[in-house]
Write a protein that holds these residues in place. Structure first.
Motif: not given
Length: 155
Positions: A79-88, A111-113
């Protein structure tokens, strides 16, 4: 040749964008010091300079920065990755970058890391950001033309 580009401009802009977009901290990956409490995001500049076009006084270049969210919940960091991607990608995120002379070129897929740590997993999800910047160096070794004379032979 003098070089005026400073990568801290990029990292400060990304730190601000992640904080503004998610409310969480962005730190340098594999850096000394104490790890913040989960969740948090790390950055690594994986490709610092991909030259695009060179000028007498500067060059356009791209760089790739890897952003990775760390936490204990795979859904939480997703969720945080998607939120930060959307914000950028948003106007506000692009403005934060533009205010620092940086343009967003592209964002790779999320992607998963995940990392196996001792007897447990650290859940990590990330993506790479491709940014465009301008190095405003001047080439001191190039002689400049101070004046010239044009002879006109008109008819």
């Amino acid at each position: 040749m003098s070089n005026d580009f400073d990568y801290t401009v990029v990292t400060r802009a990304l730190i601000k964008a992640i904080k503004d977009g998610t409310g969480y901290q962005l730190i340098e990956a594999n850096s000394p010091g104490e790890q913040p409490e989960y969740p948090f995001c790390t950055f690594t500049i994986t490709s610092p300079s991909i030259q695009i076009e060179r000028y007498y006084e500067g060059a356009l270049f791209e760089m790739v920065v890897s952003l990775t969210w760390h936490g204990t919940s795979s859904v939480g960091v997703l969720n945080l990755a998607k939120k930060s991607e959307s914000y950028l990608r948003s106007d506000a995120g692009r403005k934060t970058l533009a205010d620092n002379g940086i343009a967003l070129v592209d964002i790779t897929g999320i992607s998963s890391r995940d990392n196996f740590i001792s007897i447990d997993y650290e859940r990590t999800i990330g993506f790479d950001v491709r940014l465009l910047a301008k190095d405003t160096f001047t080439d001191d070794s190039v002689d400049t033309i101070e004046s010239f004379k044009v002879n006109y032979y008109g008819g």
